[in-house]
Design an enzyme around this catalytic site. Structure first.
Site, PDB file in Angstrom:
ATOM      1  CD  GLU A 111      36.833  45.191  10.088  1.00  0.00           C
ATOM      2  OE1 GLU A 111      37.287  44.151   9.550  1.00  0.00           O
ATOM      3  OE2 GLU A 111      35.674  45.271  10.536  1.00  0.00           O
ATOM      4  CG  HIS A 164      57.768  56.179   0.783  1.00  0.00           C
ATOM      5  ND1 HIS A 164      58.450  57.253   1.316  1.00  0.00           N
ATOM      6  CD2 HIS A 164      57.490  56.515  -0.509  1.00  0.00           C
ATOM      7  CE1 HIS A 164      58.562  58.201   0.388  1.00  0.00           C
ATOM      8  NE2 HIS A 164      57.999  57.770  -0.726  1.00  0.00           N
TER       9      HIS A 164
HETATM   10  C1  SP5 Z   1      57.841  55.820  -4.187  1.00  0.00           C
HETATM   11  C2  SP5 Z   1      57.176  57.160  -4.184  1.00  0.00           C
HETATM   12  O1  SP5 Z   1      57.564  58.035  -4.958  1.00  0.00           O
HETATM   13  N1  SP5 Z   1      56.132  57.324  -3.368  1.00  0.00           N
HETATM   14  C3  SP5 Z   1      55.489  58.583  -3.296  1.00  0.00           C
HETATM   15  C4  SP5 Z   1      54.332  58.580  -2.388  1.00  0.00           C
HETATM   16  C5  SP5 Z   1      53.717  59.951  -2.353  1.00  0.00           C
HETATM   17  N2  SP5 Z   1      52.304  59.897  -2.463  1.00  0.00           N
HETATM   18  C6  SP5 Z   1      51.639  61.112  -2.783  1.00  0.00           C
HETATM   19  C7  SP5 Z   1      51.735  62.147  -1.719  1.00  0.00           C
HETATM   20  C8  SP5 Z   1      50.736  63.222  -2.016  1.00  0.00           C
HETATM   21  C9  SP5 Z   1      50.683  64.230  -0.962  1.00  0.00           C
HETATM   22  N3  SP5 Z   1      49.392  64.816  -0.852  1.00  0.00           N
HETATM   23  C10 SP5 Z   1      48.985  65.776  -1.814  1.00  0.00           C
HETATM   24  C11 SP5 Z   1      47.775  66.494  -1.305  1.00  0.00           C
HETATM   25  C12 SP5 Z   1      46.795  66.765  -2.408  1.00  0.00           C
HETATM   26  N4  SP5 Z   1      45.646  67.400  -1.870  1.00  0.00           N
HETATM   27 ZN    ZN Z   2      58.935  59.499  -4.763  1.00  0.00          ZN
END
Ligand code: SP5
Ligand code: ZN
Length: 346
Positions: A111, A164
């Protein structure tokens, strides 16, 4: 156009992703790559190729060897410690935790190692994740080989995506940075500089980080302004590179509701920067989460713009290695990718 695809992506099958504490159906799921495969198989002259294995060498040229070792052993060690569910950290290595205390070494328990290498909660690691992530890199490098062999453009249907993932961590649905591994591979193969054009809705923080101090790899990104959009902590205009890389990073953050016209204007700025940079090869991080109906983006792009974007990118006259990143609205995902690629064929 040649398309590199591997069914090994199916081995990465997340059960849920936790967004701001709320577990939900994963957006990044196997059906994404299958929707794209089906659309490209349905016509348009796409020729499918399988991957060639390239080993760990090209990956370790951009990632910490410890990250690769971790991904390879994480699931086995997790199970050996009696855990069953897919891996999501409960504690991550926030930089402020050790402010002024120097670096910490990789801990020993499953973890603790998880929070050492993973930086958020939306990228679960499961039994087949490592093999799928390795296959995505090989898909990308096989597309690069096609271009090195004389193809004007080739498309790698990478899944999981990659942009990312920085040198020494994973997150954002990304485990290994397919585009960064490929750009570095192309620098070695061509001896020349390489440009990366990232058109995913999200800023490619991993790719930017990997090449931030490098003058031989240009990183240009169009994305939702990180002041409101994931990954929040990178992708600002003022980030232009460091050391030898000063001037070799260009961020073009865009507003919510971004229209086709606004988008194409920003694209022209990105392409002018690439045109002014040397080299004959461009790696494209192709995200389709810029689409108006995408659940993770807030732009207003419509299907016809994708062909125009592909066309303008091809008009650079460079060789193109086009790699899949995001895109989460499945009913239009395949068609939008197909339009982009057909535009890129000129
Ligand atoms: C490769 C790619 O497109 N990765 C995207 C990663 C984004 N992940 C989601 C981000 C969401 C942000 N949070 C939203 C809050 C909802 N309460
Ligand atoms: Zn994306």
């Amino acid at each position: 156009m040649r398309v590199v695809y591997s069914p090994k992506h199916l081995l990465h099958e997340p059960e849920r992703e936790v967004q701001t504490g709320v577990p939900q159906e994963p957006y990044e799921r196997p059906g994404r790559a299958e929707a794209i495969r089906e659309a490209l198989a349905g016509g348009g002259g796409f020729v499918f190729e399988s991957l060639t294995e390239h080993g760990a060498g090209p990956i370790e040229a951009v990632h910490a060897p410890g990250l690769l070792r971790y991904l390879e052993t994480a699931w086995r060690d997790w199970r050996a410690a009696g855990e069953h569910g897919e891996m999501v950290p409960d504690s991550v290595l926030h930089p402020a935790l050790r402010e002024g205390m120097g670096p910490v070494r990789e801990p020993d328990t499953p973890e603790a190692r998880l929070g050492f290498w993973c930086y958020e909660t939306m990228t679960p690691l499961g039994p087949g994740t490592y093999e799928a992530a390795r296959s995505a890199v090989d898909v990308a490098l096989t597309a690069a080989d096609l271009v090195l062999g004389g193809e004007r453009a080739a498309y790698g249907l990478c899944r999981p995506p990659g942009h990312h993932a920085p040198r020494s961590a994973y997150g954002g649905y990304c485990f290994l940075n397919n585009a960064a591994v490929t750009a570095e591979y192309l620098v070695h193969a061509t001896g020349g500089p390489v440009a990366i054009l990232d058109v995913d809705f999200h800023h490619g923080n991993g790719t930017q980080q990997i090449f931030y101090a490098r003058g031989d790899v240009l990183y240009v990104s169009l994305h939702g302004d990180p002041a409101r959009a994931y990954p929040y902590f990178a992708g600002y205009v003022g980030e232009t590179g460091a050391g030898d890389g000063v001037g070799a990073t260009l961020n073009l953050p865009l507003p919510a509701g971004c229209s086709n016209t606004q988008y194409l204007d920003a694209l022209d700025r990105a392409l002018a920067a690439i045109g002014g940079f040397g080299g004959d090869t461009v790696v494209v991080s192709l995200g389709i989460d810029t689409y108006g109906r995408d659940p993770l983006g807030d732009f207003a792009l419509t299907t016809p713009v994708y062909r125009e974007v592909g066309k303008r990118v091809a008009a650079l006259g460079r060789r193109l290695v086009i790699l899949q990143e995001g895109g989460y609205y499945l009913p239009a995902l395949g068609e939008n990718v197909r339009e982009w690629l057909r535009g890129a064929e000129g």
